[in-house]
Design an enzyme around this catalytic site. Structure first.
Site, PDB file in Angstrom:
ATOM      1  CD  GLU A   1      47.094   6.860 -62.179  1.00 27.83           C
ATOM      2  OE1 GLU A   1      46.210   7.580 -62.689  1.00 27.83           O
ATOM      3  OE2 GLU A   1      47.069   5.625 -62.244  1.00 27.83           O
TER       4      GLU A   1
ATOM      5  CB  CYS B   1      47.250   4.251 -68.291  1.00 28.01           C
ATOM      6  SG  CYS B   1      47.607   6.009 -68.467  1.00 28.01           S
TER       7      CYS B   1
HETATM    8  N1  THU Z   1      42.355   6.190 -65.453  1.00 25.38           N
HETATM    9  C1  THU Z   1      43.133   6.772 -64.500  1.00 25.38           C
HETATM   10  O1  THU Z   1      42.726   7.754 -63.849  1.00 25.38           O
HETATM   11  N2  THU Z   1      44.356   6.253 -64.275  1.00 25.38           N
HETATM   12  C2  THU Z   1      44.885   5.207 -64.971  1.00 25.38           C
HETATM   13  O2  THU Z   1      46.058   4.904 -64.811  1.00 25.38           O
HETATM   14  C3  THU Z   1      44.033   4.442 -65.869  1.00 25.38           C
HETATM   15  C4  THU Z   1      42.766   5.064 -66.241  1.00 25.38           C
HETATM   16  C5  THU Z   1      41.047   6.784 -65.721  1.00 25.38           C
HETATM   17  C6  THU Z   1      40.963   7.485 -67.054  1.00 25.38           C
HETATM   18  C7  THU Z   1      39.477   7.403 -67.341  1.00 25.38           C
HETATM   19  O3  THU Z   1      38.843   8.512 -66.700  1.00 25.38           O
HETATM   20  C8  THU Z   1      39.036   6.127 -66.651  1.00 25.38           C
HETATM   21  O4  THU Z   1      40.069   5.789 -65.734  1.00 25.38           O
HETATM   22  C9  THU Z   1      38.817   4.973 -67.605  1.00 25.38           C
HETATM   23  O5  THU Z   1      39.915   4.765 -68.423  1.00 25.38           O
END
Ligand code: THU
Length: 161
Positions: free
Chosen positions: A75, A112
């Protein structure tokens, strides 16, 4: 003393094909982006596609690093790229989808906390809502009308005087 409730409403679609066409198209861009994620450590691949008010679409995917905190979520890769490439152009919608090499992701992937905070800054700056379309690999799709809905009691620059 009193209790106060903060609630929000979201739209739930049974599957991708039930979404309005514009959202389906945006999600398809996010699905494509998801496939190019660099996620060798978590095996959790996320794709994001940002639709701007000028019709442009900017994509992002998660970029991991052997030094884990140095990586970045899909994101923020997408939203920061949109801010860099189209400064001052409002974001209308962000589609987000996740898949995993370890299990079948059948629930919508919500951003997140750090990503919510980052997107909230853009929403506040542009004075118009940023809608979110959230999906796993399969299953239900959620649509939230505004980022602030999923970040209640947000901290923003109104506190910095
Ligand atoms: N991740 C995202 O790309 N977006 C989120 O909102 C949550 C987590 C990714 C970060 C990391 O590369 C993987 O997912 C595991 O946390």
């Amino acid at each position: 003393m009193k209790k106060r409730q903060i609630a929000f409403e979201l739209t739930v679609f049974d599957s991708l094909k039930d979404l309005p066409v514009e959202d389906q198209q945006l999600m398809r861009e996010a699905i494509k982006a998801r496939g190019d994620a660099y996620a060798p450590y978590s095996n959790f691949q996320v794709g994001a596609a940002v639709l701007l008010e000028n019709g442009s679409i900017v994509i992002g995917n998660n970029q991991e690093n052997a030094s884990y905190p140095s990586g970045l979520c899909a994101e923020r890769v997408a939203v920061f790229q949109a801010g860099a490439k189209y400064p001052g152009v409002a974001i209308r919608t962000i589609a987000i989808t996740a898949t995993s090499k370890n299990y079948a992701v059948d629930t919508p992937a919500a951003p997140c906390g750090n990503c919510r905070q980052s997107i909230a800054e853009y929403e506040q700056k542009q004075h118009s809502p940023i809608a979110l379309v959230l999906m796993g690999e399969t299953g239900e799709v959620f649509k939230c009308d505004s980022l602030v809905d999923i970040l209640p009691l947000a901290f923003d620059n109104s506190f910095l005087k």
